[in-house]
Scaffold this active site. Structure first.
Site, PDB file in Angstrom:
ATOM      1  N   THR A  98       0.869  -1.176   0.000  1.00 32.44           N
ATOM      2  CA  THR A  98       0.000   0.000   0.000  1.00 32.44           C
ATOM      3  C   THR A  98       0.903   1.222   0.000  1.00 32.44           C
ATOM      4  OG1 THR A  98      -1.801  -1.117   1.149  1.00 32.44           O
ATOM      5  CG2 THR A  98      -1.765   1.282   1.257  1.00 32.44           C
ATOM      6  N   LYS A 173      -7.266   1.674  -3.316  1.00 31.82           N
ATOM      7  CA  LYS A 173      -6.958   1.334  -1.920  1.00 31.82           C
ATOM      8  C   LYS A 173      -7.130   2.549  -1.018  1.00 31.82           C
ATOM      9  CE  LYS A 173      -5.602  -1.039   1.641  1.00 31.82           C
ATOM     10  NZ  LYS A 173      -4.348  -1.798   1.768  1.00 31.82           N
ATOM     11  N   LYS A 241       0.043   5.599   8.358  1.00 31.41           N
ATOM     12  CA  LYS A 241       0.884   5.652   7.163  1.00 31.41           C
ATOM     13  C   LYS A 241       0.018   5.730   5.920  1.00 31.41           C
ATOM     14  CE  LYS A 241       2.093   2.157   4.998  1.00 31.41           C
ATOM     15  NZ  LYS A 241       1.676   1.418   3.749  1.00 31.41           N
TER      16      LYS A 241
END
Length: 290
Positions: A98, A173, A241
């Protein structure tokens, strides 16, 4: 299948994903920064291990990566010992990290310059999804390349969809993380409200989960939330993050994300409470602290 593949990054996701490929009949060579974990994987699954990403990628038809962030994926792909340097012409690198859409486009261009192929393909489903081979994969890249690798990805995924050109998987995502952030905060507030109102929160969820309020987070997290158990699942540090990438991209495309930005700060509060490694459902612990 007998395809020669490489898997770079044996974290809580990559370790079982690579294992599924080996068990499916692929010839898997793994690389991990910690050689101890790579040795343990080899002992468990019977594949091979390499000491550099380049060595792992040599001769592989498909190279899978699943690491931490933009800098990590650049590190394992680029440079003298990077995977690109070891890959043969027309091989494919599938990145399950990701990361940002920007780094996906960057690596796609670099791959093309080397006569290689690249797909950004972040996943959703967490550690349990990886272990049970039921991940959701969101891909960006060329349709021909996607069709070539999709049957291999199917060994650890229940759903894999091409969303568009390079970077589209990462953008999808981001949408996933935006939605999860709001859902978990809403669930945390609802459970906190139920308890303060004197209701049996378990009974409440049993009722409302049969209606429009139902969600994966509700079904899979409400019990551990009410028990105050957060030592599992997707860590707050990882979510922050991801949300940093989301908010940066939102700024770039001028998309307003007021709820996401607020929940990101709530996760900062959880980190300050010492909960950086707690599951993202720990937003309830923050409310109970107040």
């Amino acid at each position: 299948m007998h395809q020669k593949v490489a898997f770079i990054g044996l974290g809580v996701m990559g370790y079982p994903m690579a294992g599924h490929l080996q068990k499916a009949g692929c010839s898997v060579t793994v690389y991990n920064r910690s050689t101890e974990k790579a040795e343990r994987w080899k002992s468990e699954f019977g594949g091979e291990m390499a000491l550099t990403p380049r060595e792992a990628a040599e001769g592989a038809e498909i190279v899978f990566t699943c690491v931490g962030d933009d800098n990590d994926i650049r590190e394992v792909c680029l440079g003298e010992n990077g995977a690109f340097a070891g890959m043969k012409v027309d091989a494919v690198l599938v990145d399950h990290t990701t990361a940002s859409a920007e780094v996906a486009r960057e690596l796609n261009l670099e791959a093309k310059s080397r006569k290689l192929h690249f797909l950004d393909a972040p996943v959703s489903g967490g550690q349990a999804g990886a272990e049970n081979a039921c991940l959701t994969v969101m891909a960006g890249g060329d349709v021909t390349v996607f069709n070539h690798v999709n049957p291999v990805i199917d060994h650890y995924a229940r759903s894999c969809r091409l969303l568009g050109p390079s970077g589209s998987g990462q953008l999808c995502k981001m949408v996933n993380q935006i939605c999860i952030a709001g859902l978990v905060q809403g669930l945390a507030e609802g459970l906190n409200f139920a308890e303060k109102a004197g209701l049996d929160a378990h009974q409440v969820v049993d009722v409302i989960s049969k209606g429009a309020a139902q969600s994966w987070q509700m079904e899979n997290r409400y019990r551990t939330m009410l028990a105050g158990d957060y030592n599992h699942g997707f860590a707050v540090d990882w979510m922050r993050k991801d949300l940093a990438v989301v908010l940066q991209e939102a700024s770039r495309i001028n998309a307003s994300l007021p709820v996401t930005a607020t929940v990101d700060q709530f996760y900062n509060d959880v980190q300050m409470m010492g909960g950086g490694r707690w599951d993202t459902s720990s937003l309830l612990a923050r409310l109970k602290r107040d």
